[in-house]
Scaffold this active site. Structure first.
Site, PDB file in Angstrom:
ATOM      1  CB  VAL A  38      38.514  36.969  36.087  1.00 37.88           C
ATOM      2  CG1 VAL A  38      38.071  35.861  35.151  1.00 37.88           C
ATOM      3  CG2 VAL A  38      37.673  38.219  35.840  1.00 37.88           C
ATOM      4  CB  VAL A  39      42.473  33.881  37.241  1.00 34.26           C
ATOM      5  CG1 VAL A  39      43.187  32.542  37.358  1.00 34.26           C
ATOM      6  CG2 VAL A  39      42.399  34.315  35.773  1.00 34.26           C
ATOM      7  N   GLY A  73      33.385  42.539  26.851  1.00 34.86           N
ATOM      8  CA  GLY A  73      34.337  42.164  27.889  1.00 34.86           C
ATOM      9  C   GLY A  73      35.551  41.412  27.385  1.00 34.86           C
ATOM     10  CE  LYS A 101      48.623  35.321  26.890  1.00 35.65           C
ATOM     11  NZ  LYS A 101      47.285  35.447  26.273  1.00 35.65           N
ATOM     12  N   GLY A 121      45.227  37.605  45.211  1.00 40.22           N
ATOM     13  CA  GLY A 121      44.335  38.065  44.163  1.00 40.22           C
ATOM     14  C   GLY A 121      43.072  37.226  44.102  1.00 40.22           C
ATOM     15  CD  GLU A 161      41.225  44.281  30.637  1.00 41.36           C
ATOM     16  OE1 GLU A 161      40.609  45.141  31.300  1.00 41.36           O
ATOM     17  OE2 GLU A 161      41.290  43.081  30.959  1.00 41.36           O
TER      18      GLU A 161
END
Length: 436
Positions: free
Chosen positions: A16-17, A190, A208, A13, A193
């Site tokens: 963004v991260v 942003g 989480k 991937g 979503e």
């Protein structure tokens, strides 16, 4: 540091991260190597859109869309999974573990739903699964709870662990806007979503919380037992009323260890405005953890974003580098407690939650209203703490704060109140947490 001594990383991937992880590792390579004792280098990238990654990394690293090929590459020591989802990601992570590779992931949904299976597989293959980036972005809450608070019996934790909902609630309070308008603003900026369901309905926070509770109490991952309620039904008048009463509304993930079991719940809460966590604004995250020895500790910071989350990913890579040569039996367990020492505490149903409550209803303005409502509450062993009554053209709006009570009793009382002939609305019902 020699090339042979480096930790070789395969990156799944490059969104963004993933791109943030590449940048942080490249920019701080020397500092990271000094801390890890060896170089950490990304040697292969697999992503659904290779062209985007190639535009950033050029020819420095092979880039393709062959994710399983990366996982099967014998030269790779650690697989970093940043593709999201729970289907392909599960398959890739389990294959990496089967191949004897350590795994670093930011995928809270994957671990919340399949963590028990993944951690068991990793234990059998003597590899590490690290997931600091899966909860609260760049805040090192996993490491703090798993290691820094290891002397404590964790009594409870409460967290703002979804930045989108916190941004929306902040804007509703500061600008007096309805939920739908602020959601559109969050999407334009942003923060939310196109399909914001996971955020606004509390599912992301529940993923989480599942992981935090397992680490806090030494219990298996049990996402299916978390009570989940979002913020989409909150009205601006409730946000305003909370302020008048000295509170702010926050979406909290709460885990409490009681004598009879564990509470696991995500929902909007009234929080006293003098609490530090009540003043966490915008898209920021914060978690309060109460230990029997240390007392209350607060962890605050960016809960999302490219480099804040990449900070946690790289921290996990440094841990893997440090622990790679350690005896697997003496590594820090993924859920803090040894795998054979996890407890089977019951997860309590939401009806058994004991807390205080905010109730708002619209009634006809005539004699006997308060007496009838007070009688129903008293019959349910529920006592009133305070009340606000605002006259309106077609009656009155009444707000109650009630003392701690069992939720099942409160819900039953609400049903009886709503059946009264002079009650002209459904009762708005928000839990209240003093966090003390």
């Amino acid at each position: 540091m020699s090339q042979l001594n480096s930790i070789k990383v395969g990156l799944l991937g490059f969104g963004v991260v993933g791109s943030g992880t590449w940048r942080v590792l490249a920019r701080n390579a020397q500092e990271i190597a000094r801390r890890a004792g060896r170089r950490i280098e990304i040697v292969r990238i697999a992503t659904r859109t290779p062209s985007k990654a190639i535009s950033v990394v050029g020819q420095l690293v092979p880039v393709s869309n062959d994710m399983m090929g990366l996982v099967n590459d014998p030269s790779i020591d650690v697989v970093v999974e940043l593709i999201g989802g729970t289907t392909l990601a599960r398959e890739l992570v389990l294959k990496a573990i089967e191949n004897g590779k350590h795994v670093v992931t930011a995928n809270k949904a994957l671990l919340a739903m399949h963590g028990n299976e993944i951690f068991k597989a990793a234990s059998e293959k003597h590899v590490t699964v690290a997931f600091e980036a899966a909860v609260a972005g760049g805040i090192p809450i996993i490491k703090a709870m798993r290691e820094g608070l290891t002397a404590n019996r964790i009594q409870w934790l409460a967290g703002i662990i979804n930045g989108t909902t916190n941004f929306i609630l902040t804007e509703m309070r500061e600008k007096g806007l309805p939920f739908a308008d602020v959601l559109k603003q969050a999407q334009a900026l942003g923060y939310a979503e196109a399909d914001p369901t996971f955020d606004i309905e509390g599912v992301d926070a529940a993923h989480k919380l599942t992981l935090l509770a397992s680490i806090a109490f030494g219990i298996p991952v049990q996402f299916d037992k978390v009570y989940v309620e979002g913020i989409s039904r909150l009205a601006p008048e409730d946000v305003v009323a909370a302020g008048r009463l000295g509170y702010r509304i926050k979406l909290l993930g709460i885990a409490k260890h009681r004598e009879d079991g564990v509470e696991l719940r995500v929902h909007p809460c009234l929080v006293p405005q003098d609490k530090l966590i009540a003043n966490v604004e915008g898209a920021m995250n914060a978690v309060v953890v109460k230990g029997d020895a240390v007392g209350e500790t607060l962890y605050y910071g960016a809960g999302a974003g490219s480099e804040p989350t990449a900070s946690a990913v790289v921290a996990d890579l440094v841990d893997v580098a440090r622990l790679q040569t350690a005896d697997p039996e003496h590594r820090v367990p993924p859920l803090a407690f040894q795998a054979d020492a996890l407890a089977d505490y019951p997860i309590l149903p939401i009806e058994d939650t004991i807390t205080s409550y905010y109730l708002r209803l619209h009634v006809e303005d005539r004699p006997g209203v308060m007496a009838d409502i007070a009688r129903i509450l008293a019959d349910g062993n529920i006592s009133i703490n305070s009340m606000i009554q605002d006259p309106q053209d077609d009656g009155a709006s009444i707000i109650f704060l009630i003392h701690k009570a069992r939720e099942g009793n409160v819900v039953e009382a609400i049903q009886k109140i709503e059946s009264l002939s002079f009650v002209k609305s459904k009762v708005t019902f928000i839990r209240l947490e003093e966090l003390s």
